[in-house]
Design a protein around this motif. Sequence first.
Motif, short mmCIF file in Angstrom:
data_model
loop_
_atom_site.label_atom_id
_atom_site.label_comp_id
_atom_site.label_asym_id
_atom_site.label_seq_id
_atom_site.Cartn_x
_atom_site.Cartn_y
_atom_site.Cartn_z
N PRO A 191 0.81 -1.22 0.00
CA PRO A 191 0.00 0.00 0.00
C PRO A 191 0.85 1.27 0.00
N HIS A 192 0.33 2.29 -0.66
CA HIS A 192 1.00 3.60 -0.70
C HIS A 192 0.05 4.65 -0.16
N THR A 193 0.16 4.91 1.12
CA THR A 193 -0.69 5.89 1.80
C THR A 193 0.20 6.68 2.76
N PRO A 194 -0.18 7.94 3.03
CA PRO A 194 0.69 8.79 3.85
C PRO A 194 0.70 8.39 5.32
N GLY A 195 1.73 8.85 6.01
CA GLY A 195 1.85 8.53 7.44
C GLY A 195 2.85 9.42 8.14
N ILE A 196 3.52 8.84 9.10
CA ILE A 196 4.39 9.58 10.01
C ILE A 196 5.75 8.89 10.04
N SER A 197 6.81 9.69 10.00
CA SER A 197 8.16 9.11 9.98
C SER A 197 8.48 8.44 11.32
N VAL A 198 9.48 7.58 11.29
CA VAL A 198 9.93 6.91 12.52
C VAL A 198 10.29 7.93 13.59
N GLU A 199 11.08 8.94 13.21
CA GLU A 199 11.54 9.94 14.18
C GLU A 199 10.38 10.75 14.74
N CYS A 200 9.44 11.12 13.85
CA CYS A 200 8.30 11.92 14.30
C CYS A 200 7.38 11.09 15.19
N ALA A 201 7.19 9.83 14.87
CA ALA A 201 6.34 8.97 15.70
C ALA A 201 6.93 8.87 17.11
N LYS A 202 8.24 8.70 17.18
CA LYS A 202 8.89 8.57 18.49
C LYS A 202 8.76 9.88 19.28
N TRP A 203 8.91 10.98 18.57
CA TRP A 203 8.80 12.30 19.22
C TRP A 203 7.37 12.55 19.72
N LEU A 204 6.39 12.21 18.90
CA LEU A 204 5.00 12.39 19.32
C LEU A 204 4.69 11.52 20.54
N ALA A 205 5.28 10.33 20.57
CA ALA A 205 5.04 9.41 21.68
C ALA A 205 5.71 9.89 22.97
N ASP A 206 6.96 10.30 22.86
CA ASP A 206 7.78 10.50 24.06
C ASP A 206 7.91 11.95 24.49
N GLU A 207 7.76 12.88 23.57
CA GLU A 207 8.05 14.28 23.91
C GLU A 207 6.87 15.23 23.71
N ALA A 208 6.08 15.00 22.69
CA ALA A 208 4.97 15.93 22.43
C ALA A 208 3.90 15.75 23.52
N PRO A 209 3.16 16.84 23.84
CA PRO A 209 2.20 16.76 24.94
C PRO A 209 0.86 16.13 24.57
N VAL A 210 0.75 15.58 23.36
CA VAL A 210 -0.55 15.08 22.87
C VAL A 210 -0.92 13.74 23.51
#
Length: 257
Positions: free
Chosen positions: A163-182
């Motif tokens: 499949p070719h669908t948009p998403g989130i990079s490895v680095e951004c996913a880790k940042w959203l998980a561990d550092e972003a307040p979401v």
Amino acid sequence: MGILFDLVNAVRTGSVEVVDLTAPLSSETPILQLPPPFANTIPFGLEEISRYDDRGPAWYWNDIHTGEHTGTHLDAPVHWVTGRDGEDVSQIPPLKLVAPAAVIDVSARVADDPDFLLEIADVREWESAHGPLPREGWLLVRTGWDARSAVQSDFLNADETGPHTPGISVECAKWLADEAPVIGVGVETVGTDAGQAFGFDPAFPCHSYVLGAGKYGLTQLQNLDRLPPVGAVVIAAPLPIVGGSGSPARVLALVER
Ligand code: MN
């Protein structure tokens, strides 16, 4: 009379709009398709019990057949092996189901590249224009992919390379998980990871990191183009399936007009 009275009045008079972010549920609703040897979910289905007939002369009702991860749905932490000791969908505190939303629009870039991946720099650029991501809020990623949701093959956009669908990079996913307040990430695609994320390291990084951090995913949202970058409030209502890894959800947004 208080803020709830004011809210209802605002909804009635249109100064607060209720935007439905939920895809209709039917047997045509697109579903994820994993390659062999992995097991797959079933399409949504209605099975009639009676319809004003000799099985029930005055009433109409159905049994439903569905996966937990069908249509617009919420991923609970326990959905992923990294979150296996975390909450199931019935254990998510209700207060987390009412939360502010940040909406980042990358639809123009996805139009040129269906494999587009959101990067930390994209979120930082959004923050420089709109302020920090909301604490205990959602990051909703507008890709324009909801326009494809009527047809499974368009929605999954698969070829011989997957499949070719948009998403989130490895680095951004880790940042959203561990550092972003979401508290989680919401997307318009069939899952929170990119179509090609089976080949990333780790595979399916958004699932792996975000659910592993006890955060949540919302998928197959629509109408994100009707939300402002900041200021919307999301009400995400999954069924409290005891032990469930996720649930189809009605997802609404409140938007001031
Ligand atoms: Mn899911």
